[in-house]
Design an enzyme around this catalytic site. Structure first.
Site, PDB file in Angstrom:
ATOM      1  N   ASP A 112      -1.690   6.998   1.197  1.00 61.72           N
ATOM      2  CA  ASP A 112      -1.948   5.413   0.892  1.00 61.72           C
ATOM      3  C   ASP A 112      -2.253   5.285  -0.434  1.00 61.72           C
ATOM      4  OD1 ASP A 112      -1.649   2.596   1.417  1.00 61.72           O
ATOM      5  OD2 ASP A 112      -3.418   2.588   2.595  1.00 61.72           O
ATOM      6  N   HIS A 126       3.190   8.105   3.189  1.00 59.52           N
ATOM      7  CA  HIS A 126       2.700   6.711   3.152  1.00 59.52           C
ATOM      8  C   HIS A 126       2.110   6.839   1.583  1.00 59.52           C
ATOM      9  CE1 HIS A 126       0.437   3.194   4.794  1.00 59.52           C
ATOM     10  NE2 HIS A 126       0.359   3.087   3.495  1.00 59.52           N
ATOM     11  N   ARG A 179       5.499   1.022  -5.942  1.00 57.12           N
ATOM     12  CA  ARG A 179       5.375  -0.370  -6.601  1.00 57.12           C
ATOM     13  C   ARG A 179       6.835  -0.820  -7.330  1.00 57.12           C
ATOM     14  NH1 ARG A 179       1.095  -1.830  -3.600  1.00 57.12           N
ATOM     15  NH2 ARG A 179      -0.667  -1.168  -4.753  1.00 57.12           N
TER      16      ARG A 179
HETATM   17  O1  DOR Z   1      -5.750  -0.505   0.686  1.00 59.00           O
HETATM   18  C1  DOR Z   1      -4.289  -0.889   0.803  1.00 59.00           C
HETATM   19  N1  DOR Z   1      -3.707  -1.112  -0.054  1.00 59.00           N
HETATM   20  N2  DOR Z   1      -3.860  -0.889   2.094  1.00 59.00           N
HETATM   21  C2  DOR Z   1      -2.759  -1.516   2.253  1.00 59.00           C
HETATM   22  O2  DOR Z   1      -2.307  -1.331   3.471  1.00 59.00           O
HETATM   23  C3  DOR Z   1      -1.674  -1.904   1.206  1.00 59.00           C
HETATM   24  C4  DOR Z   1      -2.114  -1.094   0.017  1.00 59.00           C
HETATM   25  C5  DOR Z   1      -1.483  -1.804  -1.226  1.00 59.00           C
HETATM   26  O3  DOR Z   1      -0.076  -2.071  -1.110  1.00 59.00           O
HETATM   27  O4  DOR Z   1      -1.975  -1.812  -2.350  1.00 59.00           O
END
Ligand code: DOR
Length: 430
Positions: free
Chosen positions: A306, A62, A66
């Site tokens: 993430d 995950h 971008r």
């Molecule tokens: O903190 C987050 N940022 N959670 C997400 O689910 C999306 C992510 C993002 O794309 O910046």
């Protein structure tokens, strides 16, 4: 280039729980020999790695790179280079790009960039719904055939239960998980965890129940359909408990936790540093401890970063406006090693499980995440003694939104090998 002898390192096999000093011979992208001693005449290139730990290459299920659309924050090249410096050989890239990865051609685009770059394995995640707006199911089979490894509307929950049911039904034929960003938006209108700290700061909260309700529904749908659910970034103790109970009932579910939910709590938000603003939010110590327990017990299968780059300009906005997310793929291992392993909260094996063979298994790639003769040479070589300070100049991401700047960390990735191709972290840092 293709034949390399790696000498003198300590090999860790998390799946077998064995550790020992071995030489490795790599040829044409594969591990061809593992032995106590391999003569240096066997290969034209010898890499001396005495004192380094050799782990199976890390896998991140995950991250947000971008591209396409927000290349000023990150692109597939800068993201891949950050990943390599963090010891990651394969990364799932999330589809909340602009436009979202919601059809065959956009998935093909990511795969073609992976081929061009020849850095890490970039594994695209397609959206569950068309354009990620939650109204209509996307063409999941087409995307799977084009190379999507999973499906998610990450950043948003699929609130329409019938759509999610349908996606989970499909997942049985897709052999790919449906990844849920489990937060019910009608209950999660705030900017941080709802609790004592949000009360003191006067900020509107995102309560645990917003996550728990979403996890509960998705587990129920997975149970009904026999589909394959993967719960992204679990953050509440109660969601972890729901997952545990579902696993006990035989529901086909896996789950991930981030380094930040394992190492920080909402107390950090007292600083008003917007880098701590993430979705789902950092919760309380009891949640953090429960997530650690869930990881140890295998209720939560993997650690996924993430990694979520945002510009300084956006993160310098006030807390209400700043977008959620922090970066961290480059130091995820060091962060976890320093704050969890060295403190005795998690043992190294548990951490390695969560970064290597367990994510490989979820991806249906059993030969990744393990070091065996004949398997692809995906390796991460780490100096576990090396202490370093996270300085901005060392960050390979285009974005700098991390609260860890200036922090002393231990564990330095020196080399990452992807299918026999060796990358020196010193070279990547320039
Ligand atoms: O903190 C987050 N940022 N959670 C997400 O689910 C999306 C992510 C993002 O794309 O910046």
């Amino acid at each position: 280039m293709s034949r390399i002898l790696i000498r003198g390192g300590t090999l860790y096999d998390p799946k077998k729980r064995t550790e020992g000093r071995y030489d490795l011979l790599i040829d044409k992208g594969r591990i061809v020999k593992i032995s106590d001693q391999i003569p240096s005449t066997e290969a034209p290139t010898v890499l001396n790695v005495k004192g380094l730990a050799i782990f199976p290459g890390f896998i991140d299920l995950h991250a947000h790179f971008r591209e396409p659309g927000e290349e000023h924050k990150e692109d597939l090249e800068s993201g891949s280079r950050s990943a390599l410096a963090g010891g990651f050989v394969a990364v799932c890239v999330m589809p909340n790009t602009r436009p979202p990865l919601s059809d065959r051609s956009r998935i093909e685009y990511i795969r073609s960039r992976e081929e061009e770059l020849r850095l890490i394995k970039i594994l695209p995640v397609g959206t569950i719904t068309k354009e990620r707006v939650g109204k209509e199911l996307a063409e999941l089979l087409e995307m799977r055939d084009a190379g999507a490894v999973a499906f998610s509307d990450d950043g948003a929950w699929v609130a329409d239960g019938a759509l999610m049911r349908h996606a989970l039904e499909y997942s049985r034929w897709l052999h790919a998980p449906i990844v849920s960003h489990a937060e019910d938006p009608t209950l999660a209108r705030g900017v941080m965890h709802e609790g004592e700290v949000s009360d003191v700061l006067g900020l509107k909260g995102r309560p645990r129940i917003s996550e728990d309700v979403a996890v509960f529904r998705d587990l129920a749908l997975a149970e009904l359909t026999g589909g394959y659910l993967h719960v992204a970034h679990v953050s509440s103790y109660s969601a972890a408990r729901l997952i545990q109970e579902a696993k006990q009932r035989g529901v086909h579910v896996t789950a991930e936790v981030t380094p930040h939910h394992l190492t920080f709590t909402d107390e950090r938000l007292r600083s008003f540093d917007t880098c701590y603003k993430v979705n789902p939010p950092l919760r309380e110590e009891q949640d953090r401890r429960a997530l650690i327990e869930a990881l140890k017990e295998g209720v939560i299968d993997v650690v996924a970063t993430d990694h979520a780059p945002h510009t300084d300009f956006e993160k310098e906005a006030d807390f209400l406006q700043a977008p959620p997310g922090m970066i961290g793929i480059q130091w995820a291992f060091a962060q976890l090693y320093t704050f969890l392993v060295l403190t005795g909260e998690v043992d190294l094996w548990t951490l390695l499980d969560a970064l290597t063979w367990k994510p490989a298994k979820i991806l249906g790639e059993p030969q990744w995440g393990q070091i065996e003769e004949g398997y692809p040479a995906h390796l991460t070589l780490v100096d576990l003694q090396h202490e370093w300070v996270l300085e901005e100049r060392r960050i390979l991401s285009k974005s700098k939104n991390t609260p860890l700047l200036g922090e002393k960390l231990r564990g330095w990735v020196r080399w990452t090998m992807v299918a026999g191709k060796l990358f020196s972290v010193d070279d990547l840092l320039g």
